[in-house]
Design a protein around this motif. Structure first.
Motif, PDB file in Angstrom:
ATOM      1  N   LEU A 284       0.826  -1.203   0.000  1.00 30.94           N
ATOM      2  CA  LEU A 284       0.000   0.000   0.000  1.00 30.94           C
ATOM      3  C   LEU A 284       0.865   1.260   0.000  1.00 30.94           C
ATOM      4  O   LEU A 284       0.492   2.271  -0.602  1.00 30.94           O
ATOM      5  CB  LEU A 284      -0.939  -0.015   1.208  1.00 30.94           C
TER       6      LEU A 284
ATOM      7  N   VAL B 231       1.704   1.737  -3.515  1.00 31.27           N
ATOM      8  CA  VAL B 231       0.584   2.300  -4.277  1.00 31.27           C
ATOM      9  C   VAL B 231       0.534   3.813  -4.098  1.00 31.27           C
ATOM     10  O   VAL B 231       0.541   4.597  -5.055  1.00 31.27           O
ATOM     11  CB  VAL B 231      -0.743   1.647  -3.835  1.00 31.27           C
TER      12      VAL B 231
ATOM     13  N   VAL C 177       0.102   0.396  -9.729  1.00 32.09           N
ATOM     14  CA  VAL C 177      -0.908   0.872  -8.768  1.00 32.09           C
ATOM     15  C   VAL C 177      -2.219   0.114  -8.956  1.00 32.09           C
ATOM     16  O   VAL C 177      -2.838  -0.352  -7.989  1.00 32.09           O
ATOM     17  CB  VAL C 177      -1.117   2.387  -8.934  1.00 32.09           C
ATOM     18  N   ARG C 178      -2.654  -0.029 -10.193  1.00 31.09           N
ATOM     19  CA  ARG C 178      -3.923  -0.721 -10.437  1.00 31.09           C
ATOM     20  C   ARG C 178      -3.853  -2.195 -10.031  1.00 31.09           C
ATOM     21  O   ARG C 178      -4.767  -2.702  -9.366  1.00 31.09           O
ATOM     22  CB  ARG C 178      -4.299  -0.623 -11.918  1.00 31.09           C
TER      23      ARG C 178
ATOM     24  N   THR D 231      -3.753  -2.553  -6.191  1.00 37.35           N
ATOM     25  CA  THR D 231      -5.066  -2.232  -5.616  1.00 37.35           C
ATOM     26  C   THR D 231      -6.041  -3.374  -5.827  1.00 37.35           C
ATOM     27  O   THR D 231      -6.794  -3.748  -4.915  1.00 37.35           O
ATOM     28  CB  THR D 231      -5.614  -0.939  -6.240  1.00 37.35           C
ATOM     29  N   GLU D 232      -6.036  -3.953  -7.028  1.00 41.70           N
ATOM     30  CA  GLU D 232      -6.923  -5.094  -7.295  1.00 41.70           C
ATOM     31  C   GLU D 232      -6.536  -6.289  -6.436  1.00 41.70           C
ATOM     32  O   GLU D 232      -7.396  -7.085  -6.037  1.00 41.70           O
ATOM     33  CB  GLU D 232      -6.862  -5.452  -8.776  1.00 41.70           C
TER      34      GLU D 232
ATOM     35  N   HIS E 274      -5.685  -6.198  -3.452  1.00 47.23           N
ATOM     36  CA  HIS E 274      -6.302  -5.957  -2.140  1.00 47.23           C
ATOM     37  C   HIS E 274      -7.825  -5.951  -2.215  1.00 47.23           C
ATOM     38  O   HIS E 274      -8.496  -5.643  -1.224  1.00 47.23           O
ATOM     39  CB  HIS E 274      -5.821  -4.616  -1.568  1.00 47.23           C
TER      40      HIS E 274
ATOM     41  N   GLY F   3      -9.603  -3.904  -4.121  1.00 47.41           N
ATOM     42  CA  GLY F   3     -10.081  -2.539  -4.275  1.00 47.41           C
ATOM     43  C   GLY F   3     -10.079  -2.085  -5.718  1.00 47.41           C
ATOM     44  O   GLY F   3      -9.837  -2.860  -6.654  1.00 47.41           O
ATOM     45  N   THR F   4     -10.330  -0.782  -5.922  1.00 47.54           N
ATOM     46  CA  THR F   4     -10.357  -0.186  -7.248  1.00 47.54           C
ATOM     47  C   THR F   4      -9.638   1.153  -7.200  1.00 47.54           C
ATOM     48  O   THR F   4      -9.514   1.768  -6.133  1.00 47.54           O
ATOM     49  CB  THR F   4     -11.794   0.039  -7.742  1.00 47.54           C
ATOM     50  N   VAL F   5      -9.174   1.597  -8.362  1.00 48.80           N
ATOM     51  CA  VAL F   5      -8.532   2.910  -8.467  1.00 48.80           C
ATOM     52  C   VAL F   5      -9.099   3.612  -9.689  1.00 48.80           C
ATOM     53  O   VAL F   5      -9.264   3.007 -10.753  1.00 48.80           O
ATOM     54  CB  VAL F   5      -6.993   2.772  -8.569  1.00 48.80           C
TER      55      VAL F   5
ATOM     56  N   VAL G 223      -8.284   5.828  -4.641  1.00 50.28           N
ATOM     57  CA  VAL G 223      -8.121   4.405  -4.345  1.00 50.28           C
ATOM     58  C   VAL G 223      -9.169   4.012  -3.307  1.00 50.28           C
ATOM     59  O   VAL G 223      -9.250   4.623  -2.236  1.00 50.28           O
ATOM     60  CB  VAL G 223      -6.710   4.103  -3.807  1.00 50.28           C
TER      61      VAL G 223
ATOM     62  N   LEU H  16     -10.500   0.910  -0.982  1.00 47.47           N
ATOM     63  CA  LEU H  16     -10.105  -0.382  -0.441  1.00 47.47           C
ATOM     64  C   LEU H  16     -11.151  -0.857   0.560  1.00 47.47           C
ATOM     65  O   LEU H  16     -11.669  -0.059   1.355  1.00 47.47           O
ATOM     66  CB  LEU H  16      -8.742  -0.271   0.269  1.00 47.47           C
TER      67      LEU H  16
END
Length: 606
Positions: free
Chosen positions: A501, A504, A577-578, A581-582, A584, A586-588, A602, A604
């Motif tokens: 993180l 990110v 970064v993308r 994030t995915e 975890h 999550g989305t960005v 971001v 999460l």
């Protein structure tokens, strides 16, 4: 038929001609023959079955009547067992007998074990057979009439003192809905089931760990906890069971609300004591055992008969021949229409890969879906091939620049044009670090593509995460005279890999500082929204044109077409970064206005 695969010889600048698979005629012949043979076999079997059924009409009618009688007997027995399980005596059973008699057309009589009449569906008790049809006892059900009964032969509708109150039913149902939603109920992982006692449970399909589900912290085991109404009867049941086991010198056990014996030592004795104790506990809550007599009223009509004549035989033979002829004709027509698009698909599939052949979609059935899927596959293959070529070119370009710099300076030193001083060593080291950075980024992306990118989640505070990133980039912000600040609403927490993180958020901050002019600002914001934590990196930089926003997360893409190191990095930071994030869950996303600034968001899960 032997199929020779396509081959291509490399070397010497020459290639051998491709050898096509010779499968046109065999494919068509095979499909038609199979379809025709299947249709003829079905037609012949249908004709033979029709003749056999016609010849056996009388016996079939009798068997059907017997099956109906057996079905009605099962219905009568199941209804009366259910009545006995929910009533303490047979006082009000007469209306139930009359309704059953009206539906089944049978005469139904109930007597005590000593043959004293209890109730009958007729106006008066007629002479009964010497042998009863069944014994209606909810504590000793007949497995032949109720195939789905449990091994203890206790009807599940006999709940006795375990019947829950309305408030307890509602509370358990609400709890079960929450647990089902937690473990994935809306996606079809399990269903709610309410027992006759009013207790709600979750039934998982056999494909989910053998009909059970891992808890995942959702509290699945809470549904097996007895409620207030069940505690007293369950304690008395355990007392009865353990008294029985003590007389047999067996180890004591504790029975749960599902009445299942989970011990392996003395399992047979434990099950016997449990069944006996349950029957003793439920005896006062169910009706006493009764003899059931089901008879057919006088005057019932006999099953109709049928006799084959020569005219019937000729008529049946003619119809059979007509059916066979129509079946063959329809099979040929349909088979030809089926083969035509399949041949087109086969021809397109045998074409060279480089052509990315398409086929026309002419139907809206399974073959049409297959053709559409083939076209989609060709399109995706063409797109992937283009992306692969572009990525190879980008990687070569990114690696060529630092390698060319290193080689140029080394050759200059070797030729005596340049002096190997500290400044040159620092410059070459910087280029080597750039190469290492690009290789590390490519390795992270390769692991993500292969599904091998590992994260090690642990509880962490978002405020500490942002402060750590801001501190790491503060010197660079001061050098660029850009204001770097953090703002956190509340004190949100989440479970994530702190290293990943920080990578990110660090990539987003580095990107923002690079594109923010002197005197601008970069702000790190965080807050909790529902079951998500939102982290924003906002800058007052040059912004990104709207037509470029969909590509900002593509690998090696930069808004600066010159690909200058002054205005851009390797072009992999946002792609990483993308993917992180995915990883975890999550989305960005990104929003931007030219000459006003950009905001990367971001999201999460907590």
């Amino acid at each position: 038929m032997r199929a020779e695969p396509e081959s291509e010889a490399k070397g010497g600048g020459g290639t051998r001609p491709r050898t096509r698979v010779r499968a046109k005629v065999p494919l068509r012949r095979s499909l038609l023959v199979r379809l025709l043979a299947t249709s003829v076999m079905i037609a012949v079997c249908s004709v033979a079955a029709t003749a056999w059924l016609a010849a056996r009409t009388t016996s079939s009618a009798i068997q059907q009547e017997q099956g109906q009688l057996l079905s009605s007997d099962t219905q009568i027995y199941d209804t009366l067992v259910g009545y006995a399980a929910t009533h303490r005596d047979w006082t009000g059973v007469a209306p139930t007998l009359r309704r059953l008699a009206g539906r089944t057309g049978r005469r139904i009589t109930l007597t005590t074990q000593s043959h004293r009449p209890l109730a009958t569906s007729a106006a008066s008790v007629a002479t009964l057979p010497t042998r009863a049809s069944a014994v209606v006892d909810p504590l000793h059900t007949d497995a032949a009439l109720l195939p789905g009964t449990a091994t203890d032969r206790i009807d599940p509708r006999a709940v006795g003192p375990y019947r829950l109150t309305a408030a307890e039913r509602k509370s358990l149902h609400i709890m079960a809905e929450k647990i089902l939603s937690c473990v994935g109920g809306p996606t079809g992982v399990g269903t709610l089931v309410e027992a006759p006692s009013g207790r709600t449970s979750i039934r998982f399909p056999d494909s989910v760990l053998g009909g059970s589900a891992r808890d995942y912290g959702c509290g699945v085991d809470q549904l097996a906890t007895p409620v207030r109404t069940e505690i007293g009867p369950l304690n008395r049941l355990n007392t009865l069971v353990n008294d029985c086991l003590e007389h047999q010198n067996q180890q004591a056990l504790k029975v749960g609300i599902d009445f299942v014996v989970r011990t392996k030592t003395g399992a047979q004795a434990s099950q016997t004591c449990l069944d006996t104790a349950r029957r003793d506990q439920l005896t006062s809550y169910v009706a006493p055992a009764a003899l059931l007599y089901v008879t057919t009223p006088a005057g019932s009509a006999a099953a109709p008969g049928f006799r084959f004549t020569s005219a019937n035989t000729a008529r049946l033979a003619g119809v059979a021949g007509l059916v066979l002829l129509v079946t063959v004709a329809v099979t040929v027509v349909v088979g030809t229409r089926l083969v035509r698009p399949l041949r087109a698909l086969a021809d397109a599939a045998r074409r060279p890969v480089e052509e990315h052949q398409r086929v026309p979609v002419t139907t809206n059935d399974e073959i049409g879906y297959l053709a559409a899927a083939f076209n989609d596959l060709s399109q995706r293959r063409e797109r992937v091939e283009g992306q692969r070529k572009a990525m190879v070119s980008d990687v070569a370009h990114e690696l060529r620049t630092p390698l060319s710099t290193i080689r140029g300076w080394l050759e200059a030193v070797q030729d005596g044009i340049a002096i190997s001083d500290q400044a040159l060593v620092d410059s070459l080291l910087e280029e080597a670090l750039l190469l290492q950075h690009i290789v590390d980024d490519l390795q992270d992306l390769a692991e993500a593509d292969a599904g091998q990118l590992r994260v090690h989640p642990e509880p962490l505070r978002v405020r500490d995460l942002l402060d750590h990133v801001a501190t790491a980039h503060q010197a660079r912000a001061d050098t660029a005279t850009v204001s770097l600040t953090t703002r956190v609403d509340g004190d949100p927490e989440l479970s994530g890999d702190p290293v990943r993180l920080r990578q990110v958020v660090g990539n987003l901050v580095s990107n923002a500082l690079r594109h923010t002019p002197a005197g601008g600002s970069v702000t790190l914001r965080a807050r909790r929204v529902g079951d998500q934590v939102t982290i924003e990196v906002a800058d007052t930089g040059t912004g990104i044109p709207a037509e470029d926003l969909p590509r900002v997360f593509d690998r090696f893409w930069r808004a600066e077409k010159s690909r200058s190191r002054r205005t851009g990095g390797s072009g992999l930071g946002l792609a990483i970064v993308r993917r992180l994030t995915e990883a975890h869950g999550g989305t960005v996303t990104v929003t931007s206005t030219v000459d006003a600034g950009t905001v990367f968001t971001v999201r999460l899960p907590v």
